[in-house]
Write a protein that holds these residues in place. Sequence first.
Motif, PDB file in Angstrom:
ATOM      1  N   SER A  62       0.831  -1.214   0.000  1.00 36.56           N
ATOM      2  CA  SER A  62       0.000   0.000   0.000  1.00 36.56           C
ATOM      3  C   SER A  62       0.864   1.261   0.000  1.00 36.56           C
ATOM      4  O   SER A  62       0.564   2.225  -0.710  1.00 36.56           O
ATOM      5  CB  SER A  62      -0.921   0.015   1.217  1.00 36.56           C
ATOM      6  N   VAL A  63       1.923   1.244   0.781  1.00 37.40           N
ATOM      7  CA  VAL A  63       2.812   2.406   0.848  1.00 37.40           C
ATOM      8  C   VAL A  63       3.500   2.620  -0.496  1.00 37.40           C
ATOM      9  O   VAL A  63       3.620   3.757  -0.973  1.00 37.40           O
ATOM     10  CB  VAL A  63       3.851   2.226   1.983  1.00 37.40           C
ATOM     11  N   VAL A  64       3.943   1.527  -1.130  1.00 37.73           N
ATOM     12  CA  VAL A  64       4.592   1.632  -2.441  1.00 37.73           C
ATOM     13  C   VAL A  64       3.623   2.172  -3.473  1.00 37.73           C
ATOM     14  O   VAL A  64       3.945   3.092  -4.235  1.00 37.73           O
ATOM     15  CB  VAL A  64       5.155   0.254  -2.872  1.00 37.73           C
TER      16      VAL A  64
ATOM     17  N   GLN B  49      12.221   7.261 -12.965  1.00 34.48           N
ATOM     18  CA  GLN B  49      13.354   6.860 -12.138  1.00 34.48           C
ATOM     19  C   GLN B  49      12.919   6.657 -10.685  1.00 34.48           C
ATOM     20  O   GLN B  49      13.286   5.668 -10.051  1.00 34.48           O
ATOM     21  CB  GLN B  49      14.453   7.914 -12.214  1.00 34.48           C
ATOM     22  N   LEU B  50      12.143   7.577 -10.153  1.00 36.11           N
ATOM     23  CA  LEU B  50      11.668   7.445  -8.776  1.00 36.11           C
ATOM     24  C   LEU B  50      10.749   6.236  -8.615  1.00 36.11           C
ATOM     25  O   LEU B  50      10.776   5.562  -7.580  1.00 36.11           O
ATOM     26  CB  LEU B  50      10.951   8.727  -8.342  1.00 36.11           C
ATOM     27  N   THR B  51       9.939   5.948  -9.642  1.00 37.82           N
ATOM     28  CA  THR B  51       9.076   4.777  -9.601  1.00 37.82           C
ATOM     29  C   THR B  51       9.902   3.502  -9.492  1.00 37.82           C
ATOM     30  O   THR B  51       9.611   2.623  -8.674  1.00 37.82           O
ATOM     31  CB  THR B  51       8.182   4.724 -10.857  1.00 37.82           C
ATOM     32  N   VAL B  52      10.940   3.405 -10.300  1.00 38.72           N
ATOM     33  CA  VAL B  52      11.807   2.226 -10.254  1.00 38.72           C
ATOM     34  C   VAL B  52      12.525   2.140  -8.905  1.00 38.72           C
ATOM     35  O   VAL B  52      12.630   1.052  -8.318  1.00 38.72           O
ATOM     36  CB  VAL B  52      12.814   2.255 -11.432  1.00 38.72           C
TER      37      VAL B  52
ATOM     38  N   LEU C 250      12.241  -0.876  -6.291  1.00 33.07           N
ATOM     39  CA  LEU C 250      13.416  -1.646  -5.860  1.00 33.07           C
ATOM     40  C   LEU C 250      13.602  -1.597  -4.339  1.00 33.07           C
ATOM     41  O   LEU C 250      13.993  -2.610  -3.729  1.00 33.07           O
ATOM     42  CB  LEU C 250      14.668  -1.138  -6.572  1.00 33.07           C
ATOM     43  N   CYS C 251      13.327  -0.463  -3.733  1.00 33.29           N
ATOM     44  CA  CYS C 251      13.412  -0.379  -2.275  1.00 33.29           C
ATOM     45  C   CYS C 251      12.371  -1.295  -1.618  1.00 33.29           C
ATOM     46  O   CYS C 251      12.673  -1.967  -0.618  1.00 33.29           O
ATOM     47  CB  CYS C 251      13.193   1.055  -1.808  1.00 33.29           C
ATOM     48  N   ALA C 252      11.179  -1.329  -2.163  1.00 33.77           N
ATOM     49  CA  ALA C 252      10.143  -2.206  -1.618  1.00 33.77           C
ATOM     50  C   ALA C 252      10.521  -3.663  -1.822  1.00 33.77           C
ATOM     51  O   ALA C 252      10.313  -4.496  -0.932  1.00 33.77           O
ATOM     52  CB  ALA C 252       8.810  -1.905  -2.287  1.00 33.77           C
ATOM     53  N   LEU C 253      11.078  -3.976  -2.966  1.00 33.46           N
ATOM     54  CA  LEU C 253      11.513  -5.341  -3.245  1.00 33.46           C
ATOM     55  C   LEU C 253      12.618  -5.748  -2.274  1.00 33.46           C
ATOM     56  O   LEU C 253      12.624  -6.870  -1.755  1.00 33.46           O
ATOM     57  CB  LEU C 253      11.984  -5.456  -4.691  1.00 33.46           C
TER      58      LEU C 253
END
Length: 84
Positions: free
Chosen positions: A4-6, A70-73, A77-80
């Motif tokens: 949800s946060v992502v 870029q921010l989306t990726v 990646l941080c969530a992953l």
Amino acid sequence: MIESVVQLSIVSIWMVLLAVHTRRLLRLARVELVGRGAQPMRNQLERIWFWLGREEFWHLVYPDGLRCAQLTVLVFLCALGALL
């Protein structure tokens, strides 16, 4: 919870980009959303269409779009990384 946060982060990033450039487009086209009695809607839409075809409008949209991608990726990646 992390999903949800992502999702909220990504949607917020793109929503801000859309709002900023829509506001900029309306300023360039000199469209007034309040008190439209002086100018017919057709004239305002023609000016918006004109500016959508101009490079002066798009030269600032491209870098911002790439930055949002870029921010989306990065958020993805941080969530992953947090899930692993």
